[in-house]
Design an enzyme around this catalytic site. Structure first.
Site, PDB file in Angstrom:
ATOM      1  N   THR A  58      -1.463   4.362   3.207  1.00 21.94           N
ATOM      2  CA  THR A  58      -2.287   5.016   2.333  1.00 21.94           C
ATOM      3  C   THR A  58      -2.091   6.605   2.600  1.00 21.94           C
ATOM      4  O   THR A  58      -1.719   7.463   1.739  1.00 21.94           O
ATOM      5  CB  THR A  58      -3.560   4.644   2.075  1.00 21.94           C
ATOM      6  OG1 THR A  58      -3.344   3.072   1.757  1.00 21.94           O
ATOM      7  CG2 THR A  58      -3.953   5.184   0.682  1.00 21.94           C
ATOM      8  N   SER A  95       0.759  -1.150  -0.102  1.00 22.41           N
ATOM      9  CA  SER A  95      -0.017  -0.085  -0.032  1.00 22.41           C
ATOM     10  C   SER A  95       0.991   1.335   0.007  1.00 22.41           C
ATOM     11  O   SER A  95       0.479   2.241  -0.330  1.00 22.41           O
ATOM     12  CB  SER A  95      -0.836  -0.102   1.210  1.00 22.41           C
ATOM     13  OG  SER A  95      -1.822  -0.936   1.135  1.00 22.41           O
ATOM     14  N   ASP A 123      -8.839  -4.051   2.638  1.00 20.17           N
ATOM     15  CA  ASP A 123      -7.354  -4.612   2.810  1.00 20.17           C
ATOM     16  C   ASP A 123      -7.357  -5.507   4.060  1.00 20.17           C
ATOM     17  O   ASP A 123      -6.649  -6.679   3.919  1.00 20.17           O
ATOM     18  CB  ASP A 123      -6.513  -3.692   2.558  1.00 20.17           C
ATOM     19  CG  ASP A 123      -4.977  -4.269   2.607  1.00 20.17           C
ATOM     20  OD1 ASP A 123      -4.590  -4.999   1.690  1.00 20.17           O
ATOM     21  OD2 ASP A 123      -4.292  -4.016   3.529  1.00 20.17           O
TER      22      ASP A 123
END
Ligand code: MG
Ligand code: ZN
Length: 423
Positions: free
Chosen positions: A126, A73, A251
């Site tokens: 992220t 990520s 996720d």
């Protein structure tokens, strides 16, 4: 003809506001699975979803070439936020660990407001790749510190931060929450306060020590939806804004191979996208782009040579499989078929309940519950990690057509920089 041209011209105007949405780990199997999960079985057709309505193009997610094509990520978010591919683990830095200008930093330089809305901790990979620079995603405290310490022209990088992570912001060595408060931020730790934010003050909202609770364990309005609405309303201003919205825990469900949790996180994201689509399509100054950073778990809809996938077994769970496991692990009596039937919302046989004999720890009970759910739904998984399959991009609003092709993740950032520079 003239009328069509007028519409096109209006929609081609460069966006003043950008809303970037990321479904972490949301490969095509997740958006497809969500369609069947939401299908009304009383109608002959399979109903389309918000993802079907907004689908625009495809995106490859590979990190720098030497990394075997499967991204994490951090590298993927750095690609999406800066336009540069980098190594797995990198937060807003290139292969030489040098900081790269991010979309949020550029927006700030141009006088726009910026914000982040996530269901993970706000310093997770992220969002960090949009607002910070670090050689490793694991340096959570350093990343949290940078949200306070690093400025653009004397301004904080974010006007609004909503998500989890209080344990990284209130620490023995540093209390960033009180530092933010002294710097005139309004701090909230209760989601019910989202509807009464003061628009004149920047916001820090931390609603959990780490990540927010699973959507399946939430009986109130879905978290991402509630935070995204508040974020948009708070950031609206004459100069425009850039907002990152991440459904972070799709996720996490994928890593856990937990299809029930995954579909519920997808539902929160779908509701959020539905609200955002309506918001964007009722104005002519905003671009909504949604994508995934990669896919997770090697999810398959159907497994073991059996031609069926039956998400209807996911519809009546009373809580997340993780929470059900925690509850069962804390009881003194044996786990019964009736208890499992009540908790999971589908009939569990005595033979299946016997599989729980000797399982007393939460982890082992959680594993067995997931196996039961996978066998009823016929869900398959090939990995506890990420996979290299292309993901989709979804867009609407001003400039949405630019994403109507196959692209690589850095192309999305490059296009969004163009939009920013055009203002
Ligand atoms: Mg993430
Ligand atoms: Zn992951």
């Amino acid at each position: 003809m003239v009328w069509a041209d007028l519409i096109l011209t209006a929609k081609d105007k460069l966006a003043k506001n950008i809303i970037m949405v990321i479904g972490d780990g949301m490969g095509p199997a997740y958006t497809t699975g969500y369609r069947y999960y939401m299908d009304n079985i009383n109608t002959p057709q399979v109903e389309t979803t918000i993802f079907d309505k907004l689908l625009t193009g495809m995106v490859s997610t590979y990190p720098v070439n030497s990394q075997g094509y499967v991204t994490d990520s951090a590298a993927a978010a750095t690609a999406l936020s800066t336009g540069y591919k980098t190594y797995n683990g990198a937060i807003g830095v290139d292969v030489n660990k040098k900081p790269l200008l991010t979309l949020m930093e550029r927006a700030k330089q141009l006088g726009k407001k910026t914000g982040l809305v996530v269901t993970s901790q706000i310093n997770h990979a992220t969002p960090a790749a949009y607002f910070s620079h670090n050689e490793s995603r694991k340096n959570y405290n350093e990343i949290a510190d940078s949200y306070f310490d690093d400025k653009i022209n004397g301004h904080f990088k974010a006007n609004l931060m909503l998500g989890g992570g209080s344990k990284y912001f209130i620490r023995p060595d540093r209390n960033l929450v009180s530092e933010f408060k002294q710097a005139d931020f309004q701090y909230i730790d209760d989601l019910s306060k989202l509807t009464s934010l003061n628009k004149q003050q920047p916001v820090l909202g931390l609603f959990a020590e780490v990540g927010l609770p699973w959507t399946l364990d939430n009986k109130n309005e879905n978290h991402l939806l509630a935070m995204a609405k508040a974020g948009v309303r708070h950031l609206e201003n004459n100069e425009g804004y850039v907002l990152l919205v991440e459904a972070s825990q799709i996720d996490w469900a994928g890593h856990s191979n937990d299809i029930a949790a995954a579909m519920a996180e997808m539902q929160d994201l779908a509701e959020t996208l539905t609200w955002l689509k309506n918001y964007v399509e009722n104005r002519d100054d905003t671009l909504l782009v949604a994508t995934a950073d990669h896919s997770t778990g090697g999810l398959t809809l159907g497994a073991n040579g059996d031609y069926r996938w039956q998400p209807e077994f996911l519809k009546n769970l009373t809580a997340s499989p993780k929470s059900i496991a925690t509850k069962l692990a804390h009881q003194n009596t044996a786990i019964s078929a009736q208890q499992l039937t009540d908790a999971l919302g589908f009939i569990i046989t005595d033979q299946e309940a016997n599989l729980f004999i000797g399982r007393s720890d939460e982890k082992s009970i959680y594993e067995q519950i997931k196996l039961l759910i996978d066998s009823r739904t016929n869900t398959g998984w090939t990995s506890g990690g990420h996979t290299g399959i292309d993901v989709q991009v979804f867009a609407t609003g001003n400039g949405a057509k630019a994403f109507n092709r196959h692209q690589t993740n850095t192309d999305i950032a490059k296009q969004l920089f163009l939009v920013l520079e055009g203002n």
